[in-house]
Design a protein around this motif. Structure first.
Motif, PDB file in Angstrom:
ATOM      1  N   THR A  38      50.280  72.777  53.731  1.00 33.30           N
ATOM      2  CA  THR A  38      50.088  74.071  54.399  1.00 33.30           C
ATOM      3  C   THR A  38      51.298  74.425  55.260  1.00 33.30           C
ATOM      4  N   ALA A  39      51.765  73.471  56.047  1.00 37.21           N
ATOM      5  CA  ALA A  39      52.927  73.718  56.913  1.00 37.21           C
ATOM      6  C   ALA A  39      54.164  74.033  56.080  1.00 37.21           C
ATOM      7  N   PHE A  40      54.348  73.295  54.988  1.00 39.84           N
ATOM      8  CA  PHE A  40      55.497  73.526  54.114  1.00 39.84           C
ATOM      9  C   PHE A  40      55.406  74.908  53.461  1.00 39.84           C
ATOM     10  N   SER A  41      54.203  75.284  53.017  1.00 41.66           N
ATOM     11  CA  SER A  41      54.009  76.587  52.374  1.00 41.66           C
ATOM     12  C   SER A  41      54.311  77.725  53.333  1.00 41.66           C
ATOM     13  N   ILE A  42      53.853  77.589  54.575  1.00 38.27           N
ATOM     14  CA  ILE A  42      54.135  78.616  55.578  1.00 38.27           C
ATOM     15  C   ILE A  42      55.628  78.661  55.876  1.00 38.27           C
ATOM     16  N   GLY A  43      56.241  77.505  55.988  1.00 38.97           N
ATOM     17  CA  GLY A  43      57.674  77.416  56.295  1.00 38.97           C
ATOM     18  C   GLY A  43      58.551  78.007  55.209  1.00 38.97           C
ATOM     19  N   VAL A  44      58.116  77.918  53.967  1.00 38.52           N
ATOM     20  CA  VAL A  44      58.875  78.495  52.858  1.00 38.52           C
ATOM     21  C   VAL A  44      58.440  79.939  52.605  1.00 38.52           C
ATOM     22  N   GLY A  45      57.148  80.188  52.652  1.00 34.89           N
ATOM     23  CA  GLY A  45      56.596  81.490  52.286  1.00 34.89           C
ATOM     24  C   GLY A  45      56.987  82.620  53.211  1.00 34.89           C
ATOM     25  N   VAL A  46      56.997  82.379  54.511  1.00 30.63           N
ATOM     26  CA  VAL A  46      57.300  83.443  55.467  1.00 30.63           C
ATOM     27  C   VAL A  46      58.735  83.962  55.300  1.00 30.63           C
ATOM     28  N   PRO A  47      59.754  83.110  55.237  1.00 29.18           N
ATOM     29  CA  PRO A  47      61.113  83.635  55.030  1.00 29.18           C
ATOM     30  C   PRO A  47      61.279  84.341  53.677  1.00 29.18           C
ATOM     31  N   VAL A  48      60.665  83.799  52.620  1.00 34.40           N
ATOM     32  CA  VAL A  48      60.754  84.435  51.307  1.00 34.40           C
ATOM     33  C   VAL A  48      60.131  85.828  51.362  1.00 34.40           C
ATOM     34  N   TYR A  49      58.949  85.930  51.976  1.00 32.33           N
ATOM     35  CA  TYR A  49      58.290  87.229  52.113  1.00 32.33           C
ATOM     36  C   TYR A  49      59.153  88.181  52.944  1.00 32.33           C
ATOM     37  N   ALA A  50      59.767  87.665  54.014  1.00 34.00           N
ATOM     38  CA  ALA A  50      60.601  88.506  54.880  1.00 34.00           C
ATOM     39  C   ALA A  50      61.801  89.054  54.120  1.00 34.00           C
ATOM     40  N   VAL A  51      62.428  88.227  53.290  1.00 35.27           N
ATOM     41  CA  VAL A  51      63.590  88.677  52.507  1.00 35.27           C
ATOM     42  C   VAL A  51      63.169  89.735  51.497  1.00 35.27           C
ATOM     43  N   ILE A  52      62.070  89.490  50.789  1.00 32.72           N
ATOM     44  CA  ILE A  52      61.585  90.467  49.808  1.00 32.72           C
ATOM     45  C   ILE A  52      61.230  91.784  50.497  1.00 32.72           C
ATOM     46  N   PHE A  53      60.538  91.703  51.619  1.00 31.51           N
ATOM     47  CA  PHE A  53      60.157  92.901  52.369  1.00 31.51           C
ATOM     48  C   PHE A  53      61.389  93.669  52.819  1.00 31.51           C
ATOM     49  N   GLN A  54      62.400  92.954  53.329  1.00 28.55           N
ATOM     50  CA  GLN A  54      63.615  93.594  53.810  1.00 28.55           C
ATOM     51  C   GLN A  54      64.375  94.262  52.673  1.00 28.55           C
ATOM     52  N   GLN A  55      64.456  93.594  51.524  1.00 32.21           N
ATOM     53  CA  GLN A  55      65.177  94.178  50.385  1.00 32.21           C
ATOM     54  C   GLN A  55      64.462  95.408  49.849  1.00 32.21           C
ATOM     55  N   ARG A  56      63.132  95.376  49.838  1.00 31.24           N
ATOM     56  CA  ARG A  56      62.359  96.529  49.388  1.00 31.24           C
ATOM     57  C   ARG A  56      62.568  97.722  50.321  1.00 31.24           C
ATOM     58  N   LYS A  57      62.595  97.414  51.625  1.00 31.39           N
ATOM     59  CA  LYS A  57      62.805  98.467  52.612  1.00 31.39           C
ATOM     60  C   LYS A  57      64.197  99.083  52.470  1.00 31.39           C
ATOM     61  N   THR A  58      65.200  98.237  52.225  1.00 33.54           N
ATOM     62  CA  THR A  58      66.570  98.717  52.069  1.00 33.54           C
ATOM     63  C   THR A  58      66.725  99.528  50.784  1.00 33.54           C
ATOM     64  N   ALA A  59      66.095  99.086  49.715  1.00 39.98           N
ATOM     65  CA  ALA A  59      66.207  99.759  48.428  1.00 39.98           C
ATOM     66  C   ALA A  59      65.543 101.143  48.447  1.00 39.98           C
ATOM     67  N   SER A  60      64.437 101.261  49.167  1.00 42.60           N
ATOM     68  CA  SER A  60      63.716 102.533  49.168  1.00 42.60           C
ATOM     69  C   SER A  60      64.394 103.567  50.073  1.00 42.60           C
ATOM     70  N   GLY A  61      65.189 103.113  51.049  1.00 46.61           N
ATOM     71  CA  GLY A  61      65.803 104.037  51.989  1.00 46.61           C
ATOM     72  C   GLY A  61      67.141 104.443  51.583  1.00 46.61           C
TER      73      GLY A  61
END
Length: 61
Positions: A38-61
Motif C-alpha cells: 500500500t505504501a509503495f503504491s501510494i508512493g508511486v501512484g501519486v507522482p504518476v497521477y500528478a504528472v499525467i494531470f499536469q500534462q493534461r492540463k498543459t495540453a488542453s490550455g
C-alpha cells in the motif's frame, strides 16, 4: 501543560510498551506485506497521477 495534558492516562500513553509489538501480531506476514504494498503504491501512484494531470492540463490550455 507538560505531563498533565493527557489526564490520568498520561503514564500509560507515554510508556506504551506493546504499541508496536510486531512479533505477536496475528497474520504478521500478510499485514506487513499489504502495508508495504500500500505504501509503495501510494508512493508511486501519486507522482504518476500528478504528472499525467499536469500534462493534461498543459495540453488542453
Amino acid at each position: 501543560m507538560g505531563g498533565h495534558a493527557h489526564g490520568n492516562d498520561y503514564e500509560y500513553y507515554l510508556h506504551a510498551k506493546h504499541m508496536y509489538n510486531l512479533d505477536r501480531m496475528k497474520h504478521q506476514k500478510l499485514k506487513m506485506s499489504l502495508g508495504v504494498l500500500t505504501a509503495f503504491s501510494i508512493g508511486v501512484g501519486v507522482p504518476v497521477y500528478a504528472v499525467i494531470f499536469q500534462q493534461r492540463k498543459t495540453a488542453s490550455g
